[in-house]
Motif scaffolding. Structure first.
Motif, PDB file in Angstrom:
ATOM      1  N   SER A   4       0.807  -1.212   0.000  1.00 49.84           N
ATOM      2  CA  SER A   4       0.000   0.000   0.000  1.00 49.84           C
ATOM      3  C   SER A   4       0.843   1.267   0.000  1.00 49.84           C
ATOM      4  O   SER A   4       0.369   2.323  -0.418  1.00 49.84           O
ATOM      5  CB  SER A   4      -0.958   0.006   1.191  1.00 49.84           C
ATOM      6  OG  SER A   4      -0.248  -0.129   2.401  1.00 49.84           O
ATOM      7  N   SER A   5       2.109   1.181   0.444  1.00 53.23           N
ATOM      8  CA  SER A   5       2.932   2.387   0.457  1.00 53.23           C
ATOM      9  C   SER A   5       3.206   2.904  -0.951  1.00 53.23           C
ATOM     10  O   SER A   5       3.590   4.056  -1.116  1.00 53.23           O
ATOM     11  CB  SER A   5       4.262   2.114   1.176  1.00 53.23           C
ATOM     12  OG  SER A   5       4.965   1.078   0.514  1.00 53.23           O
ATOM     13  N   SER A  37      -1.877   8.689   6.840  1.00 52.16           N
ATOM     14  CA  SER A  37      -1.516   7.370   7.369  1.00 52.16           C
ATOM     15  C   SER A  37      -0.051   7.027   7.142  1.00 52.16           C
ATOM     16  O   SER A  37       0.504   6.156   7.811  1.00 52.16           O
ATOM     17  CB  SER A  37      -2.386   6.293   6.709  1.00 52.16           C
ATOM     18  OG  SER A  37      -2.059   6.171   5.329  1.00 52.16           O
ATOM     19  N   ALA A  39       0.971   5.558   4.589  1.00 51.68           N
ATOM     20  CA  ALA A  39       0.985   4.283   3.866  1.00 51.68           C
ATOM     21  C   ALA A  39       0.695   4.434   2.385  1.00 51.68           C
ATOM     22  O   ALA A  39       0.754   3.445   1.655  1.00 51.68           O
ATOM     23  CB  ALA A  39      -0.032   3.324   4.490  1.00 51.68           C
ATOM     24  N   PRO A 406      -6.212   1.665   8.904  1.00 49.65           N
ATOM     25  CA  PRO A 406      -5.510   0.429   8.531  1.00 49.65           C
ATOM     26  C   PRO A 406      -6.445  -0.628   7.940  1.00 49.65           C
ATOM     27  O   PRO A 406      -6.047  -1.384   7.040  1.00 49.65           O
ATOM     28  CB  PRO A 406      -4.900  -0.040   9.855  1.00 49.65           C
ATOM     29  CG  PRO A 406      -4.721   1.207  10.654  1.00 49.65           C
ATOM     30  CD  PRO A 406      -5.906   2.051  10.306  1.00 49.65           C
ATOM     31  N   LEU A 409      -6.918   0.360   4.367  1.00 50.26           N
ATOM     32  CA  LEU A 409      -5.715   0.041   3.598  1.00 50.26           C
ATOM     33  C   LEU A 409      -5.631  -1.460   3.311  1.00 50.26           C
ATOM     34  O   LEU A 409      -5.184  -1.876   2.240  1.00 50.26           O
ATOM     35  CB  LEU A 409      -4.472   0.512   4.348  1.00 50.26           C
ATOM     36  CG  LEU A 409      -4.337   2.032   4.531  1.00 50.26           C
ATOM     37  CD1 LEU A 409      -3.162   2.347   5.448  1.00 50.26           C
ATOM     38  CD2 LEU A 409      -4.184   2.737   3.189  1.00 50.26           C
TER      39      LEU A 409
END
Length: 425
Positions: A4-5, A37, A39, A406, A409
């Motif tokens: 996800s980053s 986040s 992310a 989270p 994500l």
């Protein structure tokens, strides 16, 4: 959490502006929380041009200034916006046209940039087609609601003229919305997932064969732990409602229930304004409880925390509600909730942190159920204390943004891995 980053996310949020009501707040909070986040590589939000001044003021704040967050503003011609603002029935046609224009802007963006996924956030309703699937990207739709129906046996209690006709019309529009979903499914080839804010909405998506998960719409900015200070005898005496004074909020049921409960020491505070205020004041006088019911009117959001801390139990007997932000804010402050067992409240409130009153019978039955709930909290200090602790714990566990983001994500990871359906949401 997968890769996800590296993701670049395109968000459709027609309603997105801080400090302007629950729907606008949903779009804004999801945008800034996802971007904050750490992310995601970048979050690009498509929203209305009219939201721009408020967004830009807030984006100057230090906590938002350096977020990987970009806003693209889209607006239909001013004359159409003026007509929509003047005539409420034009809101949804205007919104559908805006979505088409936003999709065209997204196509132009895709010629210059790459995106991994498109997330449709607001409006949080299923009734208008989501054109973003035409971009060829996986789609996360929601969380959305709007499929709830007012319990017919309860709707007529102290009803205003035309209430049955209005609700019948709304139910017809819900049916047309389901037909629209069938004809224009929001996911291209099942690539993505639909997030339902309520069990009824989840059932509709499921019947249409769409990948779906139950995922509540709203979250809360969880502050430090709130110390609850109960009366010496440990009983509830201060009950609270926060929201619009609207007929479908069920306050006419609540006032009758308080009169029937026969708890002399209690006080009820109604925070909010709306068309029903005069009728509710009249009802309180007729019931002989006007000295124990306080109408505080509209209160700025930044002052609500102190009001929650002054009270013991939150009451939210809405006939339907997809989200229910005030319930979560009350639970954050340790207030158990008395709600009807419908819509989003049926999800957010459990038997450990509140009392859900069945609403599938008569108005008299609902009023008696609310009265029983009031008496229980007024008489059982141990239950009140246990439910207070559990309310705060439930918000921390399920509804804090640091928990919800989270999870979202993780949904992105699952969708982009090609599984189409996320588990454990």
């Amino acid at each position: 959490m997968g890769n996800s980053s590296a993701y670049q996310i395109l968000v459709s949020a027609f309603a997105c502006e801080p400090g302007r009501g629950s729907e606008q707040e949903v779009g804004w909070k999801w945008a800034v929380e996802l971007a904050g986040s750490g992310a995601l590589e970048r979050v690009t939000v498509l929203t209305q041009t009219r939201n721009r001044p408020g967004i830009e003021r807030w984006m100057e704040r230090p906590e938002y200034r350096n977020l990987p967050l970009n806003f693209e503003y889209v607006q239909l011609p001013g004359i159409l916006y003026g007509m929509k603002s003047r005539f409420d029935f034009l809101t949804m046609p205007y919104y559908a046209a805006w979505q088409w224009l936003a999709m065209k802007r997204a196509e132009a963006l895709l010629r210059e940039e790459s995106f991994d996924l498109v997330h449709h956030l607001t409006f949080a309703t299923f009734r208008v087609p989501v054109w973003m699937k035409r971009l060829g990207l996986p789609v996360v739709m929601g969380p959305v609601g709007g499929a709830e129906q007012a319990p017919w046996g309860v709707l007529g209690h102290r009803a205003r003229p035309g209430v049955y006709l209005r609700e019948a019309f709304r139910n017809v529009m819900t049916g047309l919305g389901v037909l629209t979903l069938r004809l224009f499914p929001p996911l291209a080839g099942g690539r993505g997932v639909c997030l339902a804010a309520t069990p009824r909405m989840k059932a509709i998506f499921g019947r249409l064969g769409l990948p779906v998960e139950l995922y509540p719409t709203v979250g809360v900015d969880l502050g430090p732990g709130v110390e609850r200070k109960f009366p010496p005898v440990g009983r509830a005496r201060r009950f609270l409602f926060v929201g619009r004074l609207h007929f479908l909020k069920g306050l006419q049921l609540l006032l009758d229930a308080f009169a029937r409960a026969g708890v002399e020491e209690w006080r009820l505070t109604l925070v909010g304004s709306g068309a029903e205020e005069a009728a509710l004041r009249r009802q309180a006088r007729e019931l002989g409880i006007e000295e124990r019911v306080e109408f505080r009117g509209h209160v700025p959001r930044e002052e609500l925390g102190a009001i929650y801390r002054e009270h013991d139990v939150l009451c939210a007997p809405s006939l339907y509600e997809s989200g229910g932000f005030s319930v979560l804010e009350g639970m954050e402050h340790g207030l158990p909730a008395i709600v009807l067992d419908v819509g989003g409240h049926a999800v957010s409130v459990t038997d450990e942190c509140g009392i859900k009153v069945p609403a599938d019978g008569t108005a008299a039955g609902v009023i008696e159920g609310l009265a029983v709930a009031i008496r229980r909290y007024a008489e059982d200090g141990d239950m009140l204390a246990a439910h207070s602790r559990a309310a705060r714990e439930r918000v921390e566990r399920e509804y804090a943004w640091r928990v919800k983001v989270p999870k979202m994500l993780g949904i992105y990871d699952t969708v982009l891995a090609g599984k189409g359906r996320s588990e454990g949401v």
